[in-house]
Design a protein around this motif. Structure first.
Motif, PDB file in Angstrom:
ATOM      1  N   ARG A  61      -3.106   0.612  -4.063  1.00 32.09           N
ATOM      2  CA  ARG A  61      -3.063  -0.770  -3.575  1.00 32.09           C
ATOM      3  C   ARG A  61      -2.361  -1.561  -4.657  1.00 32.09           C
TER       4      ARG A  61
ATOM      5  N   LEU B 202       0.852  -1.185   0.000  1.00 32.69           N
ATOM      6  CA  LEU B 202       0.000   0.000   0.000  1.00 32.69           C
ATOM      7  C   LEU B 202       0.892   1.240   0.000  1.00 32.69           C
TER       8      LEU B 202
ATOM      9  N   PHE C 126     -12.482   0.446  -2.792  1.00 32.40           N
ATOM     10  CA  PHE C 126     -11.532  -0.085  -1.808  1.00 32.40           C
ATOM     11  C   PHE C 126     -12.153   0.212  -0.451  1.00 32.40           C
TER      12      PHE C 126
ATOM     13  N   ILE D  28      -6.342  -6.783   3.563  1.00 31.41           N
ATOM     14  CA  ILE D  28      -5.077  -6.313   4.102  1.00 31.41           C
ATOM     15  C   ILE D  28      -5.320  -5.779   5.511  1.00 31.41           C
TER      16      ILE D  28
END
Length: 174
Positions: free
Chosen positions: A90, A77, A102, A156
Motif C-alpha cells: 500500500r 496498491l 491492513f 481505498i
C-alpha cells in the motif's frame, strides 16, 4: 562584574542544553543512521488533482506485478509474487518502524493482513508492505470489488478486475 554577567550567561547555556532539535537519529526502532525530520503542520502533502468521475484501474506491469491506481498518478496498491507468496504494498507513507493491520473486505472475505513500514530501493521514505501465501483462499477478495483501510493510510475502494486474479493464479501455481 562577574556576578552581573554570570546569571544571564548561565541562563543562555541552560536554554541551549535543553532545546530540542528538529531532527533525531533513530536507534533500536529504526534503521541505523536514519533521521526523522519533523514536517511542518501548516504544509500538508499535496493531494492529486483528479476529475470527480475518474476511475481507478488495475494494470499488469512489465515486471509481472499488478498495480491499482489512477492514470498519471503513482500506483496506490501493488501486488507481486515472490517465492510463492503474494506481496501486498500500500503506497502511502508509513512511520519508521511501524506495524499495522491492513483490513481488506470483499467477496465474502475479511483479511487482516499484517504490514510493516518498509523502505523500497530507489524510493524515499517508508511505505506499508506485507505478504501472504499465494494459495490462501482469502485472496479471492482481490478478484472482486473490495475495500481496504489502513491506520494513517486512509480508505481505498478497488474495483473488480481479472488482473490480480491472474497474478494470484500464476503465483500459487509455481
Amino acid at each position: 562584574m562577574i556576578s552581573r554577567v554570570a546569571p544571564p550567561l548561565l541562563v543562555l547555556l541552560l536554554a541551549a542544553c535543553t532545546s530540542s532539535s528538529a531532527t533525531t537519529t533513530q536507534g533500536k526502532d529504526g534503521p541505523l543512521d536514519a533521521v526523522r525530520v519533523a514536517m511542518p503542520a501548516d504544509n500538508p502533502a499535496p493531494t492529486p488533482a483528479r476529475a470527480k468521475d475518474a476511475k481507478g484501474a488495475w494494470v499488469s506491469a512489465p515486471d509481472g506485478s499488478a498495480r491499482f491506481g489512477y492514470a498519471g498518478e503513482p500506483a496506490l496498491l501493488n501486488l507481486e509474487c515472490r517465492s510463492g507468496s503474494l506481496v501486498v504494498t500500500r503506497n502511502v507513507a508509513a512511520p519508521i518502524g511501524a506495524a499495522a493491520l491492513f483490513a481488506l473486505q470483499g467477496s465474502g472475505y475479511i483479511l487482516r493482513l499484517p504490514v510493516d513500514a518498509t523502505a523500497l530501493p530507489g524510493q524515499p521514505g517508508y511505505i506499508w508492505q506485507g505478504s501472504i501465501p499465494a494459495d490462501d483462499h482469502r485472496l479471492t477478495l482481490f478478484k472482486a470489488k473490495f475495500a481496504g483501510t489502513l491506520p494513517g493510510g486512509g480508505h481505498i475502494e478497488v474495483p473488480a478486475s481479472d488482473v490480480p486474479g491472474a497474478l494470484i493464479k500464476r503465483c500459487a501455481g509455481g
